[in-house]
Design an enzyme around this catalytic site. Structure first.
Site, PDB file in Angstrom:
ATOM      1  CB  SER A 158      -0.951  -0.005   1.205  1.00  0.00           C
ATOM      2  OG  SER A 158      -0.226  -0.130   2.410  1.00  0.00           O
ATOM      3  N   GLY A 205       8.253  -0.308   0.546  1.00  0.00           N
ATOM      4  CA  GLY A 205       7.804  -0.294   1.933  1.00  0.00           C
ATOM      5  C   GLY A 205       8.448  -1.424   2.729  1.00  0.00           C
ATOM      6  CE  LYS A 208      10.574  -5.119   0.746  1.00  0.00           C
ATOM      7  NZ  LYS A 208       9.177  -4.665   0.849  1.00  0.00           N
ATOM      8  CD  GLU A 237       8.513  -6.702  -1.807  1.00  0.00           C
ATOM      9  OE1 GLU A 237       7.451  -6.077  -1.857  1.00  0.00           O
ATOM     10  OE2 GLU A 237       8.894  -7.300  -0.783  1.00  0.00           O
TER      11      GLU A 237
HETATM   12  C1  5RP Z   1       5.224  -6.707   0.171  1.00  0.00           C
HETATM   13  C2  5RP Z   1       6.028  -5.959   1.159  1.00  0.00           C
HETATM   14  C3  5RP Z   1       5.521  -4.631   1.598  1.00  0.00           C
HETATM   15  O1  5RP Z   1       6.516  -3.683   1.374  1.00  0.00           O
HETATM   16  C4  5RP Z   1       5.196  -4.681   3.055  1.00  0.00           C
HETATM   17  O2  5RP Z   1       4.272  -5.727   3.280  1.00  0.00           O
HETATM   18  C5  5RP Z   1       4.621  -3.353   3.549  1.00  0.00           C
HETATM   19  O3  5RP Z   1       3.338  -3.178   3.022  1.00  0.00           O
HETATM   20  P1  5RP Z   1       2.490  -1.863   3.249  1.00  0.00           P
HETATM   21  O4  5RP Z   1       3.206  -0.753   2.553  1.00  0.00           O
HETATM   22  O5  5RP Z   1       1.160  -2.190   2.618  1.00  0.00           O
HETATM   23  O6  5RP Z   1       2.381  -1.615   4.729  1.00  0.00           O
HETATM   24  O7  5RP Z   1       7.064  -6.383   1.612  1.00  0.00           O
HETATM   25  O8  5RP Z   1       5.743  -7.992  -0.063  1.00  0.00           O
END
Ligand code: 5RP
Length: 223
Positions: free
Chosen positions: A34, A86, A98, A107
């Site tokens: 997000s 993120g 992550k 990622e």
């Molecule tokens: C996805 C990730 C995201 O960066 C992590 O889950 C953070 O998500 P958000 O920005 O929705 O809080 O690692 O695999």
């Protein structure tokens, strides 16, 4: 401010941070989740100032294309100056957990290619010791039970993320109950288990900068 407003604020700050570094031939690495989605929406406002992006998931690629930002295959790119993503948790050395969105492997690959890794997160993600957020581990499906038994030997309680198949066709185990005091060592040990594709610790390649959304404004933390 709500958590979502903090995420929007760091997304804006990330675009302000990278904008002076962008050239017409620049390709930007883009994360998933997000916060990354807010970043994509902000990045679209300056899409004529760079060439395109490399995406860390199919969902991110779709959102980039919806905004008219060209998406490149990582194999066609010689260098990537910056990666923005993120995190589920960050410690003060900018080691991360992550994979909450199951995109950890792509990622990690894109982060590995980037000269600079900028993490964007709201203040709830900064912790002294990681592990309250269960550590995601991507596994080859046939190895799931074996890997789970090995993770128990490391002190964790793995839970199969039911119904989730990664973009790479694999499964996710979420490991509860870890207190991660040595993230570099744990990342290496878990990746050494046969059948693990990768785990969600970003410690060998941690973030270079953390833009943290707080009630007092966006703070910039450096490793
Ligand atoms: C996805 C990730 C995201 O960066 C992590 O889950 C953070 O998500 P958000 O920005 O929705 O809080 O690692 O695999």
């Amino acid at each position: 401010m709500t958590q979502d407003e903090l995420k929007q604020a760091v997304a804006r700050a990330a675009v302000e941070y990278i904008q002076p570094k962008l050239e017409l031939n620049s390709v930007v690495g883009v994360g998933t989740g997000s916060t990354a989605n807010h970043f994509i929406d902000q990045l679209a406002l300056i899409k004529h100032q760079f060439d395109g992006a490399v995406a860390s998931s199919d969902a991110t690629a779709d959102r980039l294309r919806d905004h008219g930002i060209p998406v490149y295959d990582l194999n066609s790119i010689d260098s990537l100056s910056v990666y923005i993503d993120g995190a589920d948790e960050s410690d003060h050395r900018l080691c991360l957990i992550k994979g909450g969105g199951a995109a950890l492997t792509r990622e990690k690959i894109v982060a590995a290619c980037a000269d600079e890794f900028i993490c964007i997160a709201d203040e709830s993600k900064l912790v002294d010791v990681m592990g309250v957020f269960p550590l995601p581990v991507e596994v080859i499906p046939m190895a799931r039970s074996y890997v789970a038994r090995e993770l128990v030997k490391l002190g964790g309680s793995p839970e199969y993320r039911q119904g989730v198949v990664t973009d790479n066709g694999n499964h996710i185990l979420d490991v509860h109950g870890l207190s991660i005091t040595d993230p570099v060592d744990l990342e290496k040990r878990i990746n050494g288990i046969v059948g693990v594709v990768t785990n969600g610790l970003f410690a060998a390649r941690s973030a270079d900068i953390l833009l943290l959304g707080t009630a007092e404004g966006v703070k910039q933390l450096q490793a």
